[in-house]
Enzyme design. Structure first.
Site, PDB file in Angstrom:
ATOM      1  CD  GLN A   1      12.922  -1.417  51.353  1.00  0.00           C
ATOM      2  OE1 GLN A   1      12.511  -1.052  50.263  1.00  0.00           O
ATOM      3  NE2 GLN A   1      13.497  -0.594  52.218  1.00  0.00           N
TER       4      GLN A   1
ATOM      5  NE  ARG B   1      20.006   9.914  44.812  1.00  0.00           N
ATOM      6  CZ  ARG B   1      20.063  11.106  45.383  1.00  0.00           C
ATOM      7  NH1 ARG B   1      19.497  12.136  44.809  1.00  0.00           N
ATOM      8  NH2 ARG B   1      20.691  11.270  46.532  1.00  0.00           N
TER       9      ARG B   1
ATOM     10  CE1 TYR C   1       5.722   5.090  50.284  1.00  0.00           C
ATOM     11  CE2 TYR C   1       8.045   4.827  50.844  1.00  0.00           C
ATOM     12  CZ  TYR C   1       7.066   5.264  49.968  1.00  0.00           C
ATOM     13  OH  TYR C   1       7.405   5.890  48.796  1.00  0.00           O
TER      14      TYR C   1
ATOM     15  CB  ALA D   1       9.569  -0.931  48.445  1.00  0.00           C
TER      16      ALA D   1
ATOM     17  CB  SER E   1      20.072   1.999  48.200  1.00  0.00           C
ATOM     18  OG  SER E   1      19.353   2.458  49.312  1.00  0.00           O
ATOM     19  N   PRO E   2      17.684  -0.272  48.129  1.00  0.00           N
ATOM     20  CG  PRO E   2      16.090  -0.237  49.815  1.00  0.00           C
ATOM     21  CD  PRO E   2      17.558  -0.247  49.584  1.00  0.00           C
TER      22      PRO E   2
ATOM     23  CB  CYS F   1      10.379   1.819  43.449  1.00  0.00           C
ATOM     24  SG  CYS F   1       9.662   1.310  45.008  1.00  0.00           S
TER      25      CYS F   1
ATOM     26  NE  ARG G   1      16.731   2.101  53.527  1.00  0.00           N
ATOM     27  CZ  ARG G   1      17.242   2.585  52.391  1.00  0.00           C
ATOM     28  NH1 ARG G   1      16.480   3.248  51.549  1.00  0.00           N
ATOM     29  NH2 ARG G   1      18.509   2.395  52.075  1.00  0.00           N
TER      30      ARG G   1
HETATM   31  C1  FNR Z   1      14.541   5.064  46.107  1.00  0.00           C
HETATM   32  N1  FNR Z   1      14.600   4.853  47.486  1.00  0.00           N
HETATM   33  C2  FNR Z   1      13.935   3.785  48.045  1.00  0.00           C
HETATM   34  N2  FNR Z   1      14.109   3.484  49.371  1.00  0.00           N
HETATM   35  C3  FNR Z   1      13.553   2.367  49.895  1.00  0.00           C
HETATM   36  O1  FNR Z   1      13.739   2.116  51.080  1.00  0.00           O
HETATM   37  N3  FNR Z   1      12.819   1.527  49.115  1.00  0.00           N
HETATM   38  C4  FNR Z   1      12.602   1.765  47.792  1.00  0.00           C
HETATM   39  O2  FNR Z   1      11.986   0.960  47.097  1.00  0.00           O
HETATM   40  C5  FNR Z   1      13.126   2.948  47.245  1.00  0.00           C
HETATM   41  N4  FNR Z   1      12.922   3.283  45.930  1.00  0.00           N
HETATM   42  C6  FNR Z   1      13.677   4.267  45.333  1.00  0.00           C
HETATM   43  C7  FNR Z   1      13.642   4.435  43.943  1.00  0.00           C
HETATM   44  C8  FNR Z   1      14.489   5.355  43.331  1.00  0.00           C
HETATM   45  C9  FNR Z   1      14.471   5.477  41.836  1.00  0.00           C
HETATM   46  C10 FNR Z   1      15.368   6.139  44.118  1.00  0.00           C
HETATM   47  C11 FNR Z   1      16.316   7.122  43.476  1.00  0.00           C
HETATM   48  C12 FNR Z   1      15.365   6.009  45.475  1.00  0.00           C
HETATM   49  C13 FNR Z   1      15.588   5.586  48.305  1.00  0.00           C
HETATM   50  C14 FNR Z   1      16.986   4.967  48.109  1.00  0.00           C
HETATM   51  O3  FNR Z   1      17.029   3.625  48.534  1.00  0.00           O
HETATM   52  C15 FNR Z   1      18.061   5.762  48.861  1.00  0.00           C
HETATM   53  O4  FNR Z   1      17.782   5.702  50.232  1.00  0.00           O
HETATM   54  C16 FNR Z   1      18.113   7.234  48.425  1.00  0.00           C
HETATM   55  O5  FNR Z   1      18.123   7.334  47.019  1.00  0.00           O
HETATM   56  C17 FNR Z   1      19.354   7.934  48.984  1.00  0.00           C
HETATM   57  O6  FNR Z   1      20.530   7.250  48.595  1.00  0.00           O
HETATM   58  P1  FNR Z   1      21.437   7.766  47.342  1.00  0.00           P
HETATM   59  O7  FNR Z   1      20.598   7.629  46.109  1.00  0.00           O
HETATM   60  O8  FNR Z   1      21.783   9.197  47.623  1.00  0.00           O
HETATM   61  O9  FNR Z   1      22.629   6.858  47.340  1.00  0.00           O
END
Ligand code: FNR
Length: 362
Positions: A100, A330, A185, A58, A23-24, A26, A233
């Site tokens: 992304q 995560r 966003y 992102a 998953s993306p 940051c 997304r």
């Molecule tokens: C994220 N998430 C997120 N989502 C997204 O669309 N773009 C992003 O850049 C980010 N950045 C980001 C940073 C960090 C440190 C976390 C923990 C989460 C959300 C992420 O992609 C995901 O959708 C959520 O964390 C839920 O999935 P998990 O972690 O339960 O598997």
């Protein structure tokens, strides 16, 4: 035959070797939007770990579209050149490199989480933020930056920025472009009546509120080659049932329109519009039912994300046809080798990097 987590998925002419996507996420570790060794090692390790798709965080289409000063961007050729190193490495490991593309809208100009995520005042390097309407994000941590309602010219500029970003991402070697229209966003701000109070053709009716995300998707699809997939997304719901807001039924209505605009996969997340959101239970797979509902509404593929941490769970989501892709966030921070371990646990064959052969389980 039932598809499993390790059945390849072909979208257009692109084969994903398995159904796990990073998953993306940051990292807040770029300087002037340029990726560093951190990003190469971070994303590179997850490709070594076997994920079918490795998605960048992102990546801002303009400096103003960054959440924090540490966000990655792709607003110049130099940014794309640095990103190319990551796309190349991810591909060399057999994973599909994905990017992304994002604009943070009114949630831009914030400090990174480890500095408290507070909005940054202009005198400390913050910047004016753009949004559909001029009401600022209701921060609990500090005063929001100046929030400006976008003019038609601003909207055209954002469309141009997404186009240029997609062109650069393609040059950098990415196979998948994902439009970030979730988490409160910019593009989600246009979708939600909570944040969109416009009275022009970008506000009011469902058709008007969804116009910008459809146009951005069409724009990205226009420069993205036929054989390569585009993802979008979305937040399936604002989790704000007490007010006029974005919800699951509107998401189900939007999904086929996104597919028509050129999306091959809808990545279904939720929330982020307003701090009043009420998430009943953010437990394992809590957003999977939303992915399922969206899947019913469209022929496009669908990704499920949120609380997926166990291989058996990820496998069951695919086997039961609830989603086509298991998107893991995560858990990938804890374990870059999630997919290699999942294959072992599920009794599937997967190719390990030759350098790691002596680490295989058998
Ligand atoms: C994220 N998430 C997120 N989502 C997204 O669309 N773009 C992003 O850049 C980010 N950045 C980001 C940073 C960090 C440190 C976390 C923990 C989460 C959300 C992420 O992609 C995901 O959708 C959520 O964390 C839920 O999935 P998990 O972690 O339960 O598997």
């Amino acid at each position: 035959m039932t598809d499993s987590l390790f059945t390849p998925l072909t979208l257009r002419g692109t084969e994903l070797p398995n159904r796990v996507m990073v998953s993306p996420m940051c990292q807040y570790s770029a300087e002037d939007g340029l990726v560093s060794d951190w990003h190469l090692v971070h994303l590179g390790s997850r490709a070594v770990g076997g994920a079918g798709v490795v998605m960048t965080e992102a990546t801002a289409v303009s400096p103003r579209g960054r959440i924090s000063p540490g966000d990655v961007g792709i607003w110049s050729d130099e940014h794309a050149d640095e990103l190319a190193r990551i796309a190349d490495f991810v591909r060399s490991q057999g994973s599909v490199p994905a990017i992304q593309l994002a604009h943070a809208g009114r949630k831009a100009s914030k400090r990174p989480p480890w500095e408290g995520s507070a909005p940054i005042p202009e005198e400390e390097g913050g910047w004016e933020v753009l949004a559909p309407s001029d009401d600022p994000y209701p921060y609990e941590e500090g005063e929001a930056p100046e929030t400006r309602a976008m003019t038609e010219g601003d909207i055209d500029a954002v469309l141009d920025q997404f186009r240029a970003a997609a062109e650069r991402a393609l040059d950098a070697g990415f196979e998948i472009a994902e439009v970030h229209a979730a988490h409160g966003y910019l593009l989600h701000e246009f979708l939600s009546p909570v944040t969109n109070h416009r009275d022009d053709e970008y506000g009011g009716s469902f058709e008007n509120r969804t116009r910008l995300v459809r146009e951005v998707t069409e724009t990205v699809r226009d420069v993205w080659p036929d054989e390569k997939p585009v993802f979008v997304r979305i937040s399936a719901t604002d989790w704000l049932p007490d007010r006029d807001s974005w919800d699951l039924e509107q998401s189900a209505r939007l999904a086929p329109l996104l597919a028509e605009a050129g999306a091959d996969l809808i990545d279904v997340s939720s929330g982020g519009t307003h701090p009043d959101q009420q998430i009943p239970h953010a437990g394992p797979g809590y957003q999977v039912p939303y992915a399922e509902r969206v899947k019913e509404a469209t022929d496009a593929a669908v990704g499920a994300v949120g609380g997926i941490t166990e291989p058996e769970h990820a496998d069951a989501i695919v086997r039961n046809g609830r989603a086509d892709l298991a998107i893991v966030g995560r858990e990938h921070l804890r374990n870059p080798y999630f997919t290699l371990e999942a294959a072992h646990e599920l009794g599937e064959d997967i190719e390990w990097p030759v350098q790691y052969h002596r680490g295989t389980f058998d």
